[in-house]
Design a protein around this motif. Structure first.
Motif, PDB file in Angstrom:
ATOM      1  N   LEU A  42      -6.500  -0.077  12.140  1.00  0.00           N
ATOM      2  CA  LEU A  42      -5.229   0.486  12.613  1.00  0.00           C
ATOM      3  C   LEU A  42      -5.248   1.990  12.367  1.00  0.00           C
ATOM      4  O   LEU A  42      -6.134   2.521  11.697  1.00  0.00           O
ATOM      5  CB  LEU A  42      -4.069  -0.165  11.861  1.00  0.00           C
ATOM      6  N   SER A  43      -4.283   2.703  12.891  1.00  0.00           N
ATOM      7  CA  SER A  43      -4.216   4.148  12.675  1.00  0.00           C
ATOM      8  C   SER A  43      -3.975   4.434  11.197  1.00  0.00           C
ATOM      9  O   SER A  43      -3.361   3.619  10.492  1.00  0.00           O
ATOM     10  CB  SER A  43      -3.092   4.757  13.505  1.00  0.00           C
TER      11      SER A  43
ATOM     12  N   THR B 264      -0.430   3.945  10.122  1.00  0.00           N
ATOM     13  CA  THR B 264      -0.022   2.543  10.053  1.00  0.00           C
ATOM     14  C   THR B 264      -0.573   1.877   8.798  1.00  0.00           C
ATOM     15  O   THR B 264       0.114   1.089   8.145  1.00  0.00           O
ATOM     16  CB  THR B 264      -0.504   1.780  11.299  1.00  0.00           C
TER      17      THR B 264
ATOM     18  N   ARG C 271       1.549   3.024   5.942  1.00  0.00           N
ATOM     19  CA  ARG C 271       2.863   2.394   6.003  1.00  0.00           C
ATOM     20  C   ARG C 271       2.794   0.930   5.579  1.00  0.00           C
ATOM     21  O   ARG C 271       3.661   0.444   4.829  1.00  0.00           O
ATOM     22  CB  ARG C 271       3.431   2.506   7.420  1.00  0.00           C
ATOM     23  N   ASN C 272       1.769   0.202   6.058  1.00  0.00           N
ATOM     24  CA  ASN C 272       1.624  -1.200   5.655  1.00  0.00           C
ATOM     25  C   ASN C 272       1.548  -1.332   4.137  1.00  0.00           C
ATOM     26  O   ASN C 272       2.147  -2.235   3.543  1.00  0.00           O
ATOM     27  CB  ASN C 272       0.347  -1.784   6.267  1.00  0.00           C
TER      28      ASN C 272
ATOM     29  N   GLU D  80       4.972  -0.286   2.295  1.00  0.00           N
ATOM     30  CA  GLU D  80       6.072  -1.242   2.506  1.00  0.00           C
ATOM     31  C   GLU D  80       5.965  -2.460   1.587  1.00  0.00           C
ATOM     32  O   GLU D  80       6.954  -3.162   1.380  1.00  0.00           O
ATOM     33  CB  GLU D  80       6.080  -1.705   3.969  1.00  0.00           C
TER      34      GLU D  80
ATOM     35  N   CYS E 193      -3.938  -4.426   5.024  1.00  0.00           N
ATOM     36  CA  CYS E 193      -3.259  -3.155   5.303  1.00  0.00           C
ATOM     37  C   CYS E 193      -4.006  -2.360   6.378  1.00  0.00           C
ATOM     38  O   CYS E 193      -3.384  -1.745   7.247  1.00  0.00           O
ATOM     39  CB  CYS E 193      -3.167  -2.304   4.034  1.00  0.00           C
TER      40      CYS E 193
ATOM     41  N   GLY F 109      -4.690  -5.393   9.620  1.00  0.00           N
ATOM     42  CA  GLY F 109      -3.506  -6.098  10.106  1.00  0.00           C
ATOM     43  C   GLY F 109      -3.737  -7.539  10.515  1.00  0.00           C
ATOM     44  O   GLY F 109      -2.906  -8.110  11.224  1.00  0.00           O
TER      45      GLY F 109
END
Length: 293
Positions: free
Chosen positions: A179-180, A183, A186-187, A190, A211, A214
């Motif tokens: 993922l970027s 992202t 953020r994963n 969170e 993370c 995904g």
């Protein structure tokens, strides 16, 4: 006890069938597999290490010499016929001056302080040490990582999370598309504060990989178990020999892979050789064959 996961149970190797994902490597004896009931594998050994550090009168013990080529097990992971993970020392061509961790290339390890200079937000970091499970974390910037530690997702400074272990950037081990970076960060952030029964991961590697990629396969119960075993862990034994284990889920396979790194390369080879020898002796024993029939 209510919030604690089941302790590790190791079943007999002969109980699980195995196969070679490529059909290329051959073994003299039968292939073997394993099955487990899992706990969080990071907790027990990290508590022991903290006790050692306290006895030494320091926060963390000094980094110890570590040679990945001697300690770690070369292996590949397949989903059906697709290679989704590979740890190999062949082809490592990093300059000699970068080989301060013994492995060279992407398996080179660094001190936590040197590792900080190489990390970018969204990177996966793997801390390694002899006789310990690898500990994985997600670098989120500002010298900090997010990681699963003692049944809780926490935000720590990288140097604290290392607990004196050497580390490497582990982005290239899994072959999934990442993922970027935003992202990934953020994963990780969170999930900070999740603990005990709120967790969807049994170890730090599964959490960090989820993370970055995904994929639900890294989560507890993320895959249906319908009797088939589509995942294969191919362990290289040297001398152009390998051994392949089959698993129903990626989560199960990762736990076995991590166990191999914890006990070390020499112990894995000895363990596999012992089972192969026992199987070969049984195959050569006509009395045992008659009883089996």
């Amino acid at each position: 006890m209510g919030n604690q996961m089941e302790k590790l149970t190791h079943l007999n190797y002969k109980e699980v069938p195995t196969a070679d994902p490529t059909g290329m490597d051959r073994d003299e004896g039968p292939r073997i597999g394993v099955s487990y009931i899992f706990s969080n594998d990071d907790d027990e050994l990290e508590q022991q290490q903290d006790s050692v550090a306290q006895n030494m009168g320091s926060e963390h013990p000094a980094p110890q010499p570590y040679d990945p080529r001697l300690q770690e097990v070369e292996c590949s992971v397949y989903y059906r016929d697709e290679c989704i993970y590979q740890k190999s020392f062949s082809g490592d061509d990093a300059p000699t001056e970068e080989r301060d961790g013994g492995g060279g290339g992407h398996l080179t390890t660094y001190t936590p302080e040197n590792l900080l200079n190489r990390c970018k937000p969204g990177d996966l970091v793997e801390f390694v040490c002899q006789a310990q499970y690898p500990h994985w974390a997600v670098y989120v910037g500002d010298f900090q990582v997010v990681h699963l530690h003692r049944l809780e997702v926490v935000n720590s400074f990288l140097t604290d999370a290392s607990q004196g272990r050497r580390g490497r950037i582990a982005n290239s081990l899994y072959r999934y598309k990442s993922l970027s970076p935003a992202t990934v960060v953020r994963n990780a952030l969170e999930q900070v504060g999740c603990k005990d029964r709120e967790l969807s991961w049994r170890n730090s590697e599964c959490f960090a990989a989820w993370c970055r990629y995904g994929k639900r396969e890294f989560k507890i119960g993320g895959e249906l178990r319908i009797g088939k075993q589509p995942y294969r862990l191919q362990i290289r034994l040297g001398d152009k020999r390998s051994h392949t284990l089959e698993f129903q889920s990626l989560e199960d396979l990762i736990m076995e892979k991590r166990r191999n790194d914890q006990i070390g390369r020499a112990a894995v080879i000895q363990e596999l050789s012992s089972h192969l020898q026992a199987a070969e002796e049984e195959a050569d024993d006509p009395v045992a064959q008659t009883a089996a029939e």
